[in-house]
Design a protein around this motif. Structure first.
Motif, PDB file in Angstrom:
ATOM      1  N   LEU A 201      24.796 116.202 -10.113  1.00 46.61           N
ATOM      2  CA  LEU A 201      24.417 115.731 -11.444  1.00 46.61           C
ATOM      3  C   LEU A 201      25.669 115.502 -12.274  1.00 46.61           C
ATOM      4  N   HIS A 202      25.861 114.249 -12.700  1.00 45.32           N
ATOM      5  CA  HIS A 202      26.990 113.902 -13.563  1.00 45.32           C
ATOM      6  C   HIS A 202      26.566 113.813 -15.024  1.00 45.32           C
ATOM      7  N   ASP A 203      25.260 113.718 -15.271  1.00 43.94           N
ATOM      8  CA  ASP A 203      24.720 113.732 -16.622  1.00 43.94           C
ATOM      9  C   ASP A 203      24.506 115.200 -16.994  1.00 43.94           C
ATOM     10  N   PHE A 204      25.309 115.704 -17.934  1.00 47.67           N
ATOM     11  CA  PHE A 204      25.289 117.134 -18.202  1.00 47.67           C
ATOM     12  C   PHE A 204      24.068 117.561 -19.009  1.00 47.67           C
ATOM     13  N   SER A 205      23.392 116.613 -19.666  1.00 44.39           N
ATOM     14  CA  SER A 205      22.096 116.944 -20.265  1.00 44.39           C
ATOM     15  C   SER A 205      21.087 117.258 -19.170  1.00 44.39           C
ATOM     16  N   LYS A 206      21.123 116.485 -18.102  1.00 41.97           N
ATOM     17  CA  LYS A 206      20.231 116.757 -16.970  1.00 41.97           C
ATOM     18  C   LYS A 206      20.615 118.069 -16.290  1.00 41.97           C
ATOM     19  N   LEU A 207      21.915 118.347 -16.226  1.00 41.30           N
ATOM     20  CA  LEU A 207      22.367 119.594 -15.608  1.00 41.30           C
ATOM     21  C   LEU A 207      21.864 120.794 -16.404  1.00 41.30           C
ATOM     22  N   GLY A 208      21.961 120.733 -17.732  1.00 40.15           N
ATOM     23  CA  GLY A 208      21.470 121.827 -18.564  1.00 40.15           C
ATOM     24  C   GLY A 208      19.978 122.038 -18.400  1.00 40.15           C
ATOM     25  N   GLN A 209      19.214 120.941 -18.412  1.00 39.92           N
ATOM     26  CA  GLN A 209      17.767 121.051 -18.222  1.00 39.92           C
ATOM     27  C   GLN A 209      17.447 121.608 -16.832  1.00 39.92           C
ATOM     28  N   GLU A 210      18.237 121.200 -15.838  1.00 44.34           N
ATOM     29  CA  GLU A 210      18.011 121.641 -14.469  1.00 44.34           C
ATOM     30  C   GLU A 210      18.142 123.152 -14.327  1.00 44.34           C
ATOM     31  N   TRP A 211      19.099 123.745 -15.060  1.00 46.52           N
ATOM     32  CA  TRP A 211      19.379 125.172 -14.905  1.00 46.52           C
ATOM     33  C   TRP A 211      18.794 126.019 -16.023  1.00 46.52           C
ATOM     34  N   GLN A 212      17.786 125.457 -16.717  1.00 47.25           N
ATOM     35  CA  GLN A 212      17.028 126.279 -17.652  1.00 47.25           C
ATOM     36  C   GLN A 212      16.352 127.410 -16.872  1.00 47.25           C
ATOM     37  N   VAL A 213      16.314 128.599 -17.471  1.00 43.58           N
ATOM     38  CA  VAL A 213      15.681 129.743 -16.811  1.00 43.58           C
ATOM     39  C   VAL A 213      14.195 129.460 -16.612  1.00 43.58           C
ATOM     40  N   LEU A 214      13.722 129.683 -15.405  1.00 42.98           N
ATOM     41  CA  LEU A 214      12.329 129.408 -15.042  1.00 42.98           C
ATOM     42  C   LEU A 214      11.496 130.685 -15.078  1.00 42.98           C
ATOM     43  N   PRO A 215      10.168 130.546 -15.140  1.00 41.05           N
ATOM     44  CA  PRO A 215       9.298 131.738 -15.127  1.00 41.05           C
ATOM     45  C   PRO A 215       9.473 132.579 -13.862  1.00 41.05           C
ATOM     46  N   THR A 216       9.875 131.953 -12.770  1.00 39.87           N
ATOM     47  CA  THR A 216      10.077 132.687 -11.523  1.00 39.87           C
ATOM     48  C   THR A 216      11.389 133.474 -11.521  1.00 39.87           C
ATOM     49  N   GLU A 217      12.230 133.251 -12.535  1.00 43.10           N
ATOM     50  CA  GLU A 217      13.492 133.962 -12.679  1.00 43.10           C
ATOM     51  C   GLU A 217      13.371 134.934 -13.847  1.00 43.10           C
ATOM     52  N   GLU A 218      13.656 136.184 -13.604  1.00 41.83           N
ATOM     53  CA  GLU A 218      13.528 137.177 -14.662  1.00 41.83           C
ATOM     54  C   GLU A 218      14.477 136.870 -15.810  1.00 41.83           C
ATOM     55  N   MET A 219      13.920 136.760 -17.032  1.00 40.36           N
ATOM     56  CA  MET A 219      14.770 136.579 -18.202  1.00 40.36           C
ATOM     57  C   MET A 219      15.489 137.884 -18.488  1.00 40.36           C
ATOM     58  N   LEU A 220      16.793 137.820 -18.717  1.00 41.10           N
ATOM     59  CA  LEU A 220      17.600 139.017 -18.842  1.00 41.10           C
ATOM     60  C   LEU A 220      17.765 139.506 -20.276  1.00 41.10           C
ATOM     61  N   PHE A 221      17.314 138.729 -21.243  1.00 44.50           N
ATOM     62  CA  PHE A 221      17.534 139.081 -22.646  1.00 44.50           C
ATOM     63  C   PHE A 221      16.490 140.081 -23.136  1.00 44.50           C
ATOM     64  N   HIS A 222      16.847 140.819 -24.193  1.00 41.37           N
ATOM     65  CA  HIS A 222      15.965 141.873 -24.685  1.00 41.37           C
ATOM     66  C   HIS A 222      14.768 141.323 -25.457  1.00 41.37           C
ATOM     67  N   ASN A 223      14.845 140.053 -25.861  1.00 41.51           N
ATOM     68  CA  ASN A 223      13.729 139.444 -26.579  1.00 41.51           C
ATOM     69  C   ASN A 223      13.510 138.021 -26.087  1.00 41.51           C
ATOM     70  N   VAL A 224      12.391 137.429 -26.507  1.00 38.56           N
ATOM     71  CA  VAL A 224      12.045 136.066 -26.101  1.00 38.56           C
ATOM     72  C   VAL A 224      12.295 135.124 -27.265  1.00 38.56           C
ATOM     73  N   GLU A 225      13.001 134.028 -26.998  1.00 43.94           N
ATOM     74  CA  GLU A 225      13.198 132.982 -27.997  1.00 43.94           C
ATOM     75  C   GLU A 225      12.831 131.645 -27.390  1.00 43.94           C
ATOM     76  N   GLN A 226      12.445 130.729 -28.241  1.00 48.23           N
ATOM     77  CA  GLN A 226      12.021 129.402 -27.780  1.00 48.23           C
ATOM     78  C   GLN A 226      13.225 128.463 -27.666  1.00 48.23           C
TER      79      GLN A 226
END
Length: 275
Positions: A201-226
């Motif tokens: 991926l050379h489009d870094f907007s697509k790269l950022g969207q691609e590596w958004q944390v998914l529901p199958t990946e445990e969120m590591l933060f102490h709270n949830v934000e949108q």
């Protein structure tokens, strides 16, 4: 095409062994990313993202193999975003650091961190590796995870400058991060790859969207934000617009940013740091 791995200059570690030195990879507070091959790029969306992860990071003290994962959380300010917090998991331990706009020289009172979801809990180790807190000034906090026991000369450094958070992988090697995936790309080739491990991926907007944390990946933060998936990362109003405005919209002046960044010997790093 990705650049070659930068020239590595050996130095001597505390055991008298030569340890290669290389520019740290990672992400700066106003999201400037530096890949494993020292390439710089920006992504200014708002969401939780996988900076890097490897489920088979290391076997500690002859025990089972444990994983490593680093997530960053960005906050959008109209045309740009900044990393407001970062969380790292090694094995079963999670350490999170969040920026603070106004702080004092009190090392604990004004350092916003969580260890295994306990705010300002006792800091000793994470995943068996020592972790230390250093207050560089009223605006700067540094959490250092020392990987030297398994990877000589290597560290993971989480730092804040007021509300901005950065993550540096100091002297990373193929032995430690050769199998990692995420926003920082492929360690061996330098390519910024999609989750399928083959699409570049050379489009870094697509790269950022691609590596958004998914529901199958445990969120590591102490709270949830949108936003949280399936809601996509929130993109800036004008991702191609002027960038220098971002300092005026934060609590950090340009002169203060330049002073804080003056120690960097790399011109690209100084530019990334300031703006």
């Amino acid at each position: 095409e990705p650049s070659s791995i930068p020239t590595i200059v050996p130095t001597e570690d505390k055991r008298g062994e030569d340890v290669p030195q290389r520019p740290p990879s990672g992400s700066k507070g106003d999201p400037h990313f530096r890949t494993w091959h020292n390439e710089h790029f920006e992504y200014h969306g708002q969401c939780d993202m996988i900076l890097t992860k490897d489920p088979n990071f290391v076997a500690v003290d002859g025990g089972p193999i444990i994983g490593l994962e680093v997530q960053i959380r960005t906050k959008l300010v109209r045309f740009w975003s900044y990393i407001k917090s970062a969380a790292i998991r090694i094995g079963d331990d999670i350490l999170e650091l969040e920026g603070v706009a106004a702080a004092s020289d009190d090392d604990r009172k004004d350092t916003s961190y969580w260890i295994n979801f306990h705010h300002q809990g006792e800091l000793t180790t994470i995943g068996g590796f020592p972790v230390t807190l250093h207050v560089a000034s009223h605006a700067r906090r540094i959490l250092t995870i020392d990987l030297d026991s398994r990877f000589p000369g290597q560290k993971i450094v989480l730092g804040t400058y007021k509300e901005f958070v950065k993550v540096d992988f100091v002297n990373a090697s193929e032995e430690s991060f050769g199998n990692s995936v995420g926003m920082l790309g492929d360690f061996r080739t330098g390519k910024t790859l999609a989750r399928n491990g083959s699409t570049e991926l050379h489009d870094f907007s697509k790269l950022g969207q691609e590596w958004q944390v998914l529901p199958t990946e445990e969120m590591l933060f102490h709270n949830v934000e949108q936003p949280q998936f399936p809601k996509k990362c929130i993109e800036p109003e004008d991702p191609q617009g002027q960038r220098r405005r971002r300092l005026s919209e934060s609590t950090i002046s340009e002169d203060a940013a330049k002073a804080a960044c003056a120690s960097s010997s790399n011109p690209l790093d100084r530019k990334d740091c300031v703006y």
